[in-house]
Design a protein around this motif. Structure first.
Motif, PDB file in Angstrom:
ATOM      1  N   PHE A  93       0.285  15.184 -14.483  1.00  0.00           N
ATOM      2  CA  PHE A  93       0.618  16.223 -13.516  1.00  0.00           C
ATOM      3  C   PHE A  93       1.289  17.413 -14.196  1.00  0.00           C
ATOM      4  O   PHE A  93       2.418  17.784 -13.881  1.00  0.00           O
ATOM      5  CB  PHE A  93       1.473  15.669 -12.376  1.00  0.00           C
ATOM      6  N   ALA A  94       0.567  17.983 -15.161  1.00  0.00           N
ATOM      7  CA  ALA A  94       1.020  19.158 -15.910  1.00  0.00           C
ATOM      8  C   ALA A  94       2.370  18.913 -16.578  1.00  0.00           C
ATOM      9  O   ALA A  94       3.221  19.792 -16.638  1.00  0.00           O
ATOM     10  CB  ALA A  94       1.058  20.396 -15.017  1.00  0.00           C
ATOM     11  N   GLY A  95       2.575  17.702 -17.062  1.00  0.00           N
ATOM     12  CA  GLY A  95       3.794  17.372 -17.794  1.00  0.00           C
ATOM     13  C   GLY A  95       5.004  17.068 -16.936  1.00  0.00           C
ATOM     14  O   GLY A  95       6.114  16.944 -17.446  1.00  0.00           O
ATOM     15  N   THR A  96       4.812  16.913 -15.617  1.00  0.00           N
ATOM     16  CA  THR A  96       5.959  16.659 -14.733  1.00  0.00           C
ATOM     17  C   THR A  96       6.175  15.175 -14.458  1.00  0.00           C
ATOM     18  O   THR A  96       7.120  14.812 -13.765  1.00  0.00           O
ATOM     19  CB  THR A  96       5.786  17.387 -13.381  1.00  0.00           C
ATOM     20  N   ALA A  97       5.303  14.308 -14.988  1.00  0.00           N
ATOM     21  CA  ALA A  97       5.387  12.873 -14.687  1.00  0.00           C
ATOM     22  C   ALA A  97       5.410  12.054 -15.969  1.00  0.00           C
ATOM     23  O   ALA A  97       5.009  12.513 -17.029  1.00  0.00           O
ATOM     24  CB  ALA A  97       4.212  12.451 -13.816  1.00  0.00           C
ATOM     25  N   THR A  98       5.872  10.814 -15.826  1.00  0.00           N
ATOM     26  CA  THR A  98       5.910   9.881 -16.944  1.00  0.00           C
ATOM     27  C   THR A  98       5.704   8.463 -16.420  1.00  0.00           C
ATOM     28  O   THR A  98       5.939   8.191 -15.243  1.00  0.00           O
ATOM     29  CB  THR A  98       7.241   9.992 -17.714  1.00  0.00           C
ATOM     30  N   VAL A  99       5.261   7.572 -17.297  1.00  0.00           N
ATOM     31  CA  VAL A  99       5.044   6.178 -16.928  1.00  0.00           C
ATOM     32  C   VAL A  99       6.352   5.411 -17.097  1.00  0.00           C
ATOM     33  O   VAL A  99       7.044   5.556 -18.107  1.00  0.00           O
ATOM     34  CB  VAL A  99       3.936   5.547 -17.795  1.00  0.00           C
ATOM     35  N   ALA A 100       6.692   4.597 -16.092  1.00  0.00           N
ATOM     36  CA  ALA A 100       7.906   3.778 -16.127  1.00  0.00           C
ATOM     37  C   ALA A 100       7.529   2.306 -16.033  1.00  0.00           C
ATOM     38  O   ALA A 100       6.526   1.952 -15.410  1.00  0.00           O
ATOM     39  CB  ALA A 100       8.831   4.156 -14.970  1.00  0.00           C
ATOM     40  N   LYS A 101       8.320   1.449 -16.646  1.00  0.00           N
ATOM     41  CA  LYS A 101       8.080   0.004 -16.619  1.00  0.00           C
ATOM     42  C   LYS A 101       8.936  -0.702 -15.566  1.00  0.00           C
ATOM     43  O   LYS A 101       8.758  -1.881 -15.316  1.00  0.00           O
ATOM     44  CB  LYS A 101       8.363  -0.613 -17.988  1.00  0.00           C
ATOM     45  N   THR A 102       9.884   0.016 -14.956  1.00  0.00           N
ATOM     46  CA  THR A 102      10.723  -0.595 -13.915  1.00  0.00           C
ATOM     47  C   THR A 102      10.284  -0.081 -12.553  1.00  0.00           C
ATOM     48  O   THR A 102       9.960   1.097 -12.388  1.00  0.00           O
ATOM     49  CB  THR A 102      12.218  -0.276 -14.138  1.00  0.00           C
ATOM     50  N   ASP A 103      10.288  -0.968 -11.590  1.00  0.00           N
ATOM     51  CA  ASP A 103       9.844  -0.662 -10.234  1.00  0.00           C
ATOM     52  C   ASP A 103      10.802   0.327  -9.568  1.00  0.00           C
ATOM     53  O   ASP A 103      11.985   0.037  -9.410  1.00  0.00           O
ATOM     54  CB  ASP A 103       9.778  -1.960  -9.429  1.00  0.00           C
ATOM     55  N   PRO A 104      10.313   1.511  -9.159  1.00  0.00           N
ATOM     56  CA  PRO A 104      11.181   2.496  -8.509  1.00  0.00           C
ATOM     57  C   PRO A 104      11.370   2.269  -7.008  1.00  0.00           C
ATOM     58  O   PRO A 104      12.025   3.071  -6.344  1.00  0.00           O
ATOM     59  CB  PRO A 104      10.455   3.817  -8.768  1.00  0.00           C
ATOM     60  N   SER A 105      10.831   1.189  -6.462  1.00  0.00           N
ATOM     61  CA  SER A 105      10.957   0.913  -5.026  1.00  0.00           C
ATOM     62  C   SER A 105      12.429   0.804  -4.639  1.00  0.00           C
ATOM     63  O   SER A 105      13.267   0.400  -5.443  1.00  0.00           O
ATOM     64  CB  SER A 105      10.246  -0.390  -4.672  1.00  0.00           C
ATOM     65  N   TYR A 106      12.722   1.152  -3.399  1.00  0.00           N
ATOM     66  CA  TYR A 106      14.101   1.067  -2.901  1.00  0.00           C
ATOM     67  C   TYR A 106      14.052   0.798  -1.398  1.00  0.00           C
ATOM     68  O   TYR A 106      13.177   1.288  -0.697  1.00  0.00           O
ATOM     69  CB  TYR A 106      14.874   2.357  -3.188  1.00  0.00           C
ATOM     70  N   GLY A 107      14.991   0.000  -0.920  1.00  0.00           N
ATOM     71  CA  GLY A 107      15.058  -0.301   0.510  1.00  0.00           C
ATOM     72  C   GLY A 107      13.717  -0.725   1.066  1.00  0.00           C
ATOM     73  O   GLY A 107      13.069  -1.625   0.543  1.00  0.00           O
ATOM     74  N   SER A 108      13.269  -0.042   2.113  1.00  0.00           N
ATOM     75  CA  SER A 108      11.978  -0.370   2.720  1.00  0.00           C
ATOM     76  C   SER A 108      10.835   0.449   2.116  1.00  0.00           C
ATOM     77  O   SER A 108       9.690   0.304   2.531  1.00  0.00           O
ATOM     78  CB  SER A 108      12.048  -0.136   4.232  1.00  0.00           C
ATOM     79  N   CYS A 109      11.142   1.299   1.135  1.00  0.00           N
ATOM     80  CA  CYS A 109      10.108   2.106   0.477  1.00  0.00           C
ATOM     81  C   CYS A 109       9.573   1.347  -0.726  1.00  0.00           C
ATOM     82  O   CYS A 109      10.238   1.240  -1.753  1.00  0.00           O
ATOM     83  CB  CYS A 109      10.686   3.447   0.035  1.00  0.00           C
ATOM     84  N   MET A 110       8.374   0.796  -0.568  1.00  0.00           N
ATOM     85  CA  MET A 110       7.758   0.008  -1.633  1.00  0.00           C
ATOM     86  C   MET A 110       6.690   0.839  -2.338  1.00  0.00           C
ATOM     87  O   MET A 110       5.722   1.271  -1.708  1.00  0.00           O
ATOM     88  CB  MET A 110       7.134  -1.268  -1.059  1.00  0.00           C
ATOM     89  N   TYR A 111       6.874   1.052  -3.625  1.00  0.00           N
ATOM     90  CA  TYR A 111       5.888   1.786  -4.424  1.00  0.00           C
ATOM     91  C   TYR A 111       4.727   0.852  -4.754  1.00  0.00           C
ATOM     92  O   TYR A 111       4.956  -0.280  -5.179  1.00  0.00           O
ATOM     93  CB  TYR A 111       6.511   2.265  -5.729  1.00  0.00           C
ATOM     94  N   PRO A 112       3.486   1.299  -4.602  1.00  0.00           N
ATOM     95  CA  PRO A 112       2.346   0.455  -4.972  1.00  0.00           C
ATOM     96  C   PRO A 112       2.401   0.131  -6.470  1.00  0.00           C
ATOM     97  O   PRO A 112       2.838   0.955  -7.274  1.00  0.00           O
ATOM     98  CB  PRO A 112       1.129   1.324  -4.660  1.00  0.00           C
ATOM     99  N   SER A 113       1.968  -1.081  -6.821  1.00  0.00           N
ATOM    100  CA  SER A 113       1.990  -1.486  -8.231  1.00  0.00           C
ATOM    101  C   SER A 113       0.607  -1.844  -8.761  1.00  0.00           C
ATOM    102  O   SER A 113       0.487  -2.336  -9.875  1.00  0.00           O
ATOM    103  CB  SER A 113       2.942  -2.665  -8.406  1.00  0.00           C
ATOM    104  N   SER A 114      -0.422  -1.605  -7.967  1.00  0.00           N
ATOM    105  CA  SER A 114      -1.789  -1.882  -8.403  1.00  0.00           C
ATOM    106  C   SER A 114      -2.745  -1.077  -7.517  1.00  0.00           C
ATOM    107  O   SER A 114      -2.349  -0.615  -6.447  1.00  0.00           O
ATOM    108  CB  SER A 114      -2.096  -3.378  -8.266  1.00  0.00           C
ATOM    109  N   PRO A 115      -3.991  -0.942  -7.955  1.00  0.00           N
ATOM    110  CA  PRO A 115      -4.952  -0.225  -7.103  1.00  0.00           C
ATOM    111  C   PRO A 115      -5.130  -0.877  -5.732  1.00  0.00           C
ATOM    112  O   PRO A 115      -5.311  -0.192  -4.738  1.00  0.00           O
ATOM    113  CB  PRO A 115      -6.253  -0.278  -7.908  1.00  0.00           C
ATOM    114  N   SER A 116      -5.027  -2.213  -5.675  1.00  0.00           N
ATOM    115  CA  SER A 116      -5.224  -2.880  -4.384  1.00  0.00           C
ATOM    116  C   SER A 116      -4.071  -2.590  -3.418  1.00  0.00           C
ATOM    117  O   SER A 116      -4.299  -2.415  -2.230  1.00  0.00           O
ATOM    118  CB  SER A 116      -5.394  -4.384  -4.575  1.00  0.00           C
ATOM    119  N   THR A 117      -2.829  -2.523  -3.925  1.00  0.00           N
ATOM    120  CA  THR A 117      -1.711  -2.216  -3.029  1.00  0.00           C
ATOM    121  C   THR A 117      -1.612  -0.734  -2.731  1.00  0.00           C
ATOM    122  O   THR A 117      -0.909  -0.328  -1.823  1.00  0.00           O
ATOM    123  CB  THR A 117      -0.366  -2.722  -3.609  1.00  0.00           C
ATOM    124  N   ALA A 118      -2.312   0.089  -3.520  1.00  0.00           N
ATOM    125  CA  ALA A 118      -2.319   1.536  -3.274  1.00  0.00           C
ATOM    126  C   ALA A 118      -3.494   1.952  -2.405  1.00  0.00           C
ATOM    127  O   ALA A 118      -3.699   3.121  -2.147  1.00  0.00           O
ATOM    128  CB  ALA A 118      -2.362   2.288  -4.600  1.00  0.00           C
TER     129      ALA A 118
END
Length: 200
Positions: A93-118
């Motif tokens: 995203f034009a240098g505005t993003a990076t890959v992380a190895k820790t799950d950024p999910s919080y509270g009830s906001c669950m970040y997808p972790s695979s194509p199937s969950t996304a």
């Protein structure tokens, strides 16, 4: 004598399995802390238009709060990244993003972790079927962008994921190191298993 060897073999086997799990680890795409709000807004607009599921960051969504550009962009970037099957270059995203190895999910906001969950890779919308009436001449359909000019709008060429000529991502390096260490561990385990046979 056989019990310590068996324990050692089991220990190395558990290390082997653990290194395999690390090699197959999950990653998420999040914003870089040094990205400007203007660049994040542009990249967020692109991600949502290019296939990310942005409904959770709408005002009624589970990931709306905190209502910051960083939180919303992280969710959208990750949704796009997961839907593109974590492809190299899908988290830039034009240098505005990076890959992380820790799950950024919080509270009830669950970040997808695979194509199937996304929601998988978004399928293009099929064009509407037009029936040509031979008695009515067809005129070409022209459209004018909402902003009235001929700019590219959300399809900013600077935001499209680059097509890499080589894969220099850290995720690939981690995979190579993990699979190499897996091979070494396998050789060690086999040597301990076969060692009693060599002595006798």
């Amino acid at each position: 004598m056989e019990v310590p060897v068996l324990k050692l073999v089991l220990f190395f086997l558990s290390l082997l399995i653990n290194s395999f799990l690390v090699a197959q680890g999950t990653s998420w795409c999040v914003v870089r802390s040094d990205a400007s709000n203007q660049a994040l807004q542009t990249a967020l607009d692109y991600a949502c238009a290019a296939g990310a599921d942005c409904s959770p960051i709408q005002s009624s969504g589970l990931c709306f709060l905190p209502n910051t550009i960083q939180a919303h962009a992280s969710y959208a970037f990750n949704s796009y990244y997961q839907r593109m099957a974590m492809a190299p270059g899908a988290c830039d995203f034009a240098g505005t993003a990076t890959v992380a190895k820790t799950d950024p999910s919080y509270g009830s906001c669950m970040y997808p972790s695979s194509p199937s969950t996304a929601g998988g890779i978004p399928a293009p919308t099929p064009p509407a079927t037009v029936i040509n009436n031979p008695n009515v001449p067809m005129t070409p359909l022209t459209t004018t962008p909402i902003n009235g000019d001929s700019s590219t709008g959300l399809n900013n060429p600077g935001l499209t994921p680059p097509v890499p000529t080589t894969d220099e991502s850290k995720a690939s390096l981690d995979y190579i190191v993990a699979t190499s260490s897996m091979s070494v561990m396998l050789l060690l385990v086999l040597s301990f298993i076969l060692h009693p046979m060599w002595i006798s």
